[in-house]
Motif scaffolding. Structure first.
Motif, mmCIF file in Angstrom:
data_model
loop_
_atom_site.group_PDB
_atom_site.id
_atom_site.type_symbol
_atom_site.label_atom_id
_atom_site.label_comp_id
_atom_site.label_asym_id
_atom_site.label_seq_id
_atom_site.Cartn_x
_atom_site.Cartn_y
_atom_site.Cartn_z
ATOM 1 N N PHE A 27 49.051 42.768 41.992
ATOM 2 C CA PHE A 27 50.129 42.713 40.990
ATOM 3 C C PHE A 27 51.392 42.130 41.634
ATOM 4 O O PHE A 27 51.749 42.569 42.714
ATOM 5 C CB PHE A 27 50.436 44.123 40.501
ATOM 6 C CG PHE A 27 51.364 44.132 39.333
ATOM 7 C CD1 PHE A 27 50.880 44.155 38.049
ATOM 8 C CD2 PHE A 27 52.740 44.103 39.523
ATOM 9 C CE1 PHE A 27 51.737 44.157 36.966
ATOM 10 C CE2 PHE A 27 53.609 44.095 38.435
ATOM 11 C CZ PHE A 27 53.093 44.132 37.158
ATOM 12 N N LYS A 28 52.091 41.286 41.017
ATOM 13 C CA LYS A 28 51.714 40.268 40.101
ATOM 14 C C LYS A 28 51.817 38.935 40.851
ATOM 15 O O LYS A 28 52.911 38.499 41.192
ATOM 16 C CB LYS A 28 52.695 40.280 38.902
ATOM 17 C CG LYS A 28 52.467 39.179 37.891
ATOM 18 C CD LYS A 28 53.733 38.984 37.042
ATOM 19 C CE LYS A 28 53.673 37.672 36.328
ATOM 20 N NZ LYS A 28 54.933 37.377 35.640
ATOM 21 N N LEU A 39 53.691 40.973 31.754
ATOM 22 C CA LEU A 39 53.581 41.756 32.990
ATOM 23 C C LEU A 39 54.924 41.870 33.714
ATOM 24 O O LEU A 39 55.010 42.452 34.777
ATOM 25 C CB LEU A 39 52.573 41.100 33.945
ATOM 26 C CG LEU A 39 51.135 40.950 33.450
ATOM 27 C CD1 LEU A 39 50.332 40.120 34.425
ATOM 28 C CD2 LEU A 39 50.485 42.311 33.272
ATOM 29 N N THR A 42 57.355 37.631 38.004
ATOM 30 C CA THR A 42 56.348 37.440 39.055
ATOM 31 C C THR A 42 56.875 37.926 40.399
ATOM 32 O O THR A 42 57.949 37.495 40.840
ATOM 33 C CB THR A 42 55.972 35.938 39.138
ATOM 34 O OG1 THR A 42 55.427 35.557 37.882
ATOM 35 C CG2 THR A 42 54.963 35.665 40.234
ATOM 36 N N SER A 80 46.330 40.850 36.802
ATOM 37 C CA SER A 80 47.667 40.935 37.385
ATOM 38 C C SER A 80 48.233 39.617 37.860
ATOM 39 O O SER A 80 49.094 39.588 38.729
ATOM 40 C CB SER A 80 47.631 41.880 38.581
ATOM 41 O OG SER A 80 47.166 43.122 38.184
ATOM 42 N N GLY A 81 47.738 38.508 37.330
ATOM 43 C CA GLY A 81 48.257 37.218 37.770
ATOM 44 C C GLY A 81 47.311 36.098 37.395
ATOM 45 O O GLY A 81 46.595 36.190 36.404
ATOM 46 N N ARG A 261 48.388 46.617 32.555
ATOM 47 C CA ARG A 261 48.314 45.163 32.376
ATOM 48 C C ARG A 261 48.929 44.697 31.071
ATOM 49 O O ARG A 261 49.164 43.523 30.888
ATOM 50 C CB ARG A 261 46.856 44.701 32.391
ATOM 51 C CG ARG A 261 46.295 44.486 33.773
ATOM 52 C CD ARG A 261 45.429 45.655 34.177
ATOM 53 N NE ARG A 261 44.883 45.475 35.519
ATOM 54 C CZ ARG A 261 44.295 46.458 36.190
ATOM 55 N NH1 ARG A 261 44.196 47.666 35.667
ATOM 56 N NH2 ARG A 261 43.826 46.239 37.376
#
Ligand code: SF4
Length: 313
Positions: A27-28, A39, A42, A80-81, A261
């Motif tokens: 994450f993330k 989310l 970043t 998560s990305g 998420r």
């Protein structure tokens, strides 16, 4: 209930019914920092492709989930990305070919410029790409990409991928008030899509709390008026549509895993899992009490979202 490091759900998904999520990055970790990201901002903006989690761990978890009666409409690489940053995402998709459950890759398309990524993505039954800009400037404003990324190269990679992919290619256009929703802007996005030739086009807007407050939703009427710019005809995706019975066994842990998420309202959880609102309320109450989640407001809706980043449940 068995705990998994890389799997979450199955969670209700707008287009994929009950979808088991496979999370391949911490994450993330993403090559973008989209203003609309559900989310949040970043944490690690990178284009580095590496084995963020061991492939054996991922495939062993999927194997174990299937052996213990796991069922879903789709298995989706997301989470998560950006999943294509994992250097072995193709091996996971290849492994999923051995199961009876179709696979989905959700990607921002940032790595599609690389032939090895296109080859790996070809193992997915459905590849769904998010594309919401029309040139480098709009790309930088909306998606806030890692500085090396060039919009033109991404479009070039997507065109090549569309020609080679035997499965479905879907594109989701995320429309934002005041950022990419003027007719001439939408037309420019639609022109790129005409060249990419996806099988389906979905239009989406802000329905969950975005990374930035200024990322605002379009009205349903406005979305409707923009559909005609697209070919094939664009579809406005509705919240939590599902294609079979609501038979996922949800509990506190599964709900928490989904909320990590994707922030949700109580109605969305109830609808997605087919649980009575009282039962959802009971689980949410426990998670609130143990301070795993808290509420945030978006207009008149109350969303439940995690207090902590690490899985301590
Ligand atoms: S919306 Fe997707 S591509 Fe954009 S920052 Fe969030 S995870 Fe990354």
């Amino acid at each position: 209930m068995k705990k998994y490091q890389c799997l979450f759900g199955p969670v209700p998904s707008r287009r994929f019914g009950r979808s088991l999520g496979v999370d391949l990055t911490p994450f993330k970790t993403c090559s973008f920092d989209c203003v609309f990201c559900q989310l949040g901002r970043t944490a690690q903006k990178t284009c580095e492709r590496k084995e963020y989690v061991p492939i054996d761990l991922v495939t062993n978890e999927i194997k174990s989930w299937l052996e213990t009666g796991g069922a879903a409409d789709y298995i989706t690489l997301s989470g998560s990305g950006e999943p294509t940053l994992h250097s072995g995402f193709g091996s996971v998709l290849k492994y999923l070919k051995k199961t009876a459950i179709p696979s989905v890759l959700l990607t921002n398309g940032s790595t599609m410029d690389f032939p090895e990524v296109r080859d790996a993505a070809s193992y997915a039954d459905v590849v769904k790409v998010s594309l919401s800009a029309w040139d480098q400037l709009s790309f930088e404003r909306i998606n806030r990409p890692q500085r090396k990324l060039q919009f033109k190269k991404i479009i070039g990679g997507l065109k090549k991928f569309s020609k080679q992919h035997k499965g479905e290619l879907w594109i989701e256009v995320f429309l934002l008030f005041g950022m990419n929703s003027m007719p001439e802007q939408v037309k420019k996005i639609a022109d790129h899509l005409k060249e990419i030739k996806p099988d389906r086009i979905h239009l989406n807007t802000v329905v969950r709390p975005p990374a930035e407050d200024f990322a605002s939703a379009l009205s349903k009427n406005r979305m409707d008026s923009l559909k005609s710019f697209f070919d094939p005809a664009a579809e406005i995706i509705s919240e939590f549509s599902t294609n079979h019975e609501k038979n996922v066994r949800a509990n506190e842990e599964i709900i928490f895993s989904m909320l990590k998420r994707r922030p949700c309202t109580i109605e969305q959880i109830s609808d997605g899992f087919g649980l009575h609102i009282n039962e959802v309320s009971k689980y949410l109450g426990k998670l609130m009490q143990s301070k795993h989640i808290h509420t945030i407001f978006k207009k008149t809706d109350v969303y439940y979202t995690p207090v902590i980043k690490k899985d301590k449940i």
